[in-house]
Scaffold this active site. Structure first.
Site, mmCIF file in Angstrom:
data_model
loop_
_atom_site.group_PDB
_atom_site.id
_atom_site.type_symbol
_atom_site.label_atom_id
_atom_site.label_comp_id
_atom_site.label_asym_id
_atom_site.label_seq_id
_atom_site.Cartn_x
_atom_site.Cartn_y
_atom_site.Cartn_z
ATOM 1 N N HIS A 85 80.983 40.703 34.911
ATOM 2 C CA HIS A 85 82.114 41.624 34.891
ATOM 3 C C HIS A 85 81.983 42.818 35.854
ATOM 4 C CE1 HIS A 85 83.403 39.466 31.283
ATOM 5 N NE2 HIS A 85 82.246 39.735 30.717
HETATM 6 O O1 RIB Z 1 84.420 43.139 28.542
HETATM 7 C C1 RIB Z 1 83.389 43.306 29.499
HETATM 8 C C2 RIB Z 1 82.967 44.729 29.589
HETATM 9 O O2 RIB Z 1 82.438 45.154 28.336
HETATM 10 C C3 RIB Z 1 81.823 44.962 30.605
HETATM 11 O O3 RIB Z 1 81.956 46.246 31.149
HETATM 12 C C4 RIB Z 1 80.590 44.887 29.758
HETATM 13 O O4 RIB Z 1 79.509 45.680 30.292
HETATM 14 C C5 RIB Z 1 81.073 45.514 28.483
HETATM 15 O O5 RIB Z 1 80.989 46.930 28.627
#
Ligand code: RIB
Ligand code: CA
Length: 313
Positions: A242
């Protein structure tokens, strides 16, 4: 001229990789400071992890601040089930030797933006938007001075990950996200629609491990820990990666595709709280307040990430 950025983060293995990618790219990005926020795990762990990561990158000069320890209104929801009890389980990293900065992270954000030339600082948000929302409430004048907010958060075509409707970062603090989306600041969103295309397959992780440096090994150990939950949940060949997409967007925006449209945050319904309601087809007359990215080039992303990680210790 390198782009000045502040990284707001809840490390988190994927946050850590994003920070490493930024620190491996000094010609393009000047990391002014890092602000921790409560999210993946509690604030104290996230602030410690951020310091571990800057030291892993050989950059103990990067100031790390602690921001807010809970969302603006709701109780804190964390994600130890993904990231482990410390939030950065996987690699064996030494306790940080640098101290946290004494100033509150929200005040650091406000003071840095107010002291800088308008339009010269970009906020890269990798976790819940609590610190940014609080900064905008405490000093509304920062809104017209922030160059851009580039955030990992939200979901629309890919739906939610922490609930059927909501992505984790927005779900944890929907009120803060609402303040940000209504702020008038130029916003670019890297949602699950993009990050679910950016999958850390075994081949891609092996290439990172094969770099032979400390950072490559640490990233491999991070991602082979945090992938467990998502591989079991989604059954894909690789877990979605992500937060580094935020930094990759700043480095090579051509890797991503989306459109300018209206995005509103659900803050009322308990069923869909934290949902990013994206008017992708412009069916309403609502103001187009964000660039919502929908697709990403995974091969191009991992080529960039792997090349940059090779530059680190
Ligand atoms: O949904 C993904 C996000 O949530 C990313 O930033 C991961 O690190 C968590 O914080
Ligand atoms: Ca994060």
């Amino acid at each position: 001229m390198a782009r000045k950025i502040i990284i707001d983060t809840d490390p988190g293995q994927d946050d850590a990789v994003a920070i490493l990618l930024a620190l491996a790219s000094p010609a393009e990005l000047e990391v002014l400071g890092i602000v921790a926020v409560a999210g993946n795990v509690g604030l104290e762990h996230n602030a410690t992890n951020a310091r571990k990561v800057v030291e892993l990158a050989g950059r103990p000069d990067i100031p790390v601040y602690a921001g807010c320890s809970r969302p603006m209104r709701r109780h804190l929801v964390t994600a130890e089930h993904v990231h482990g009890p410390t939030g950065l389980d996987g690699p064996d990293l030494p306790e940080p030797s640098i101290a946290l900065q004494p100033q509150h992270g929200v005040d650091y954000i406000i003071d840095t933006i107010m002291a800088a030339e308008p339009g010269t600082i970009t906020l890269c948000t990798l976790g819940p938007l609590t610190n940014i929302g609080m900064a905008l409430v405490k000093q509304p004048a920062i809104a017209e001075r922030i160059a851009e907010i580039v955030m990992m958060g939200g979901a629309y075509f890919e739906v939610g990950n922490i609930t059927p409707a909501a992505e984790f970062n927005i779900y944890v603090d929907p009120e803060a996200a609402d303040v940000v989306m209504r702020s008038g600041v130029p916003i670019t969103i890297l949602p699950l629609d993009v990050t679910h295309q950016i999958q850390s397959t075994p081949e891609r992780l092996a290439a990172i491990r094969g770099l032979g440096n400390k950072s490559g090994k640490a990233v491999y150990d991070m991602l082979t820990f945090s992938e467990t939950f998502d591989l079991a949940k989604y059954g894909w060949s690789g877990a979605p990666l992500h937060d580094p997409t935020v930094i990759a967007y700043l480095l090579q925006p051509e890797l991503f595709e989306g459109r300018h449209c209206n995005v509103v945050i659900e803050t009322a319904s308990e069923l869909t709280i934290g949902m990013t309601v994206v008017d992708y087809w412009h069916v309403t007359g609502r103001v187009r307040n964000a660039t919502y990215l929908r697709n990403g080039n995974a091969d191009g992303f991992f080529k960039l990430l792997t090349e940059r990680l090779a530059r680190l210790p």
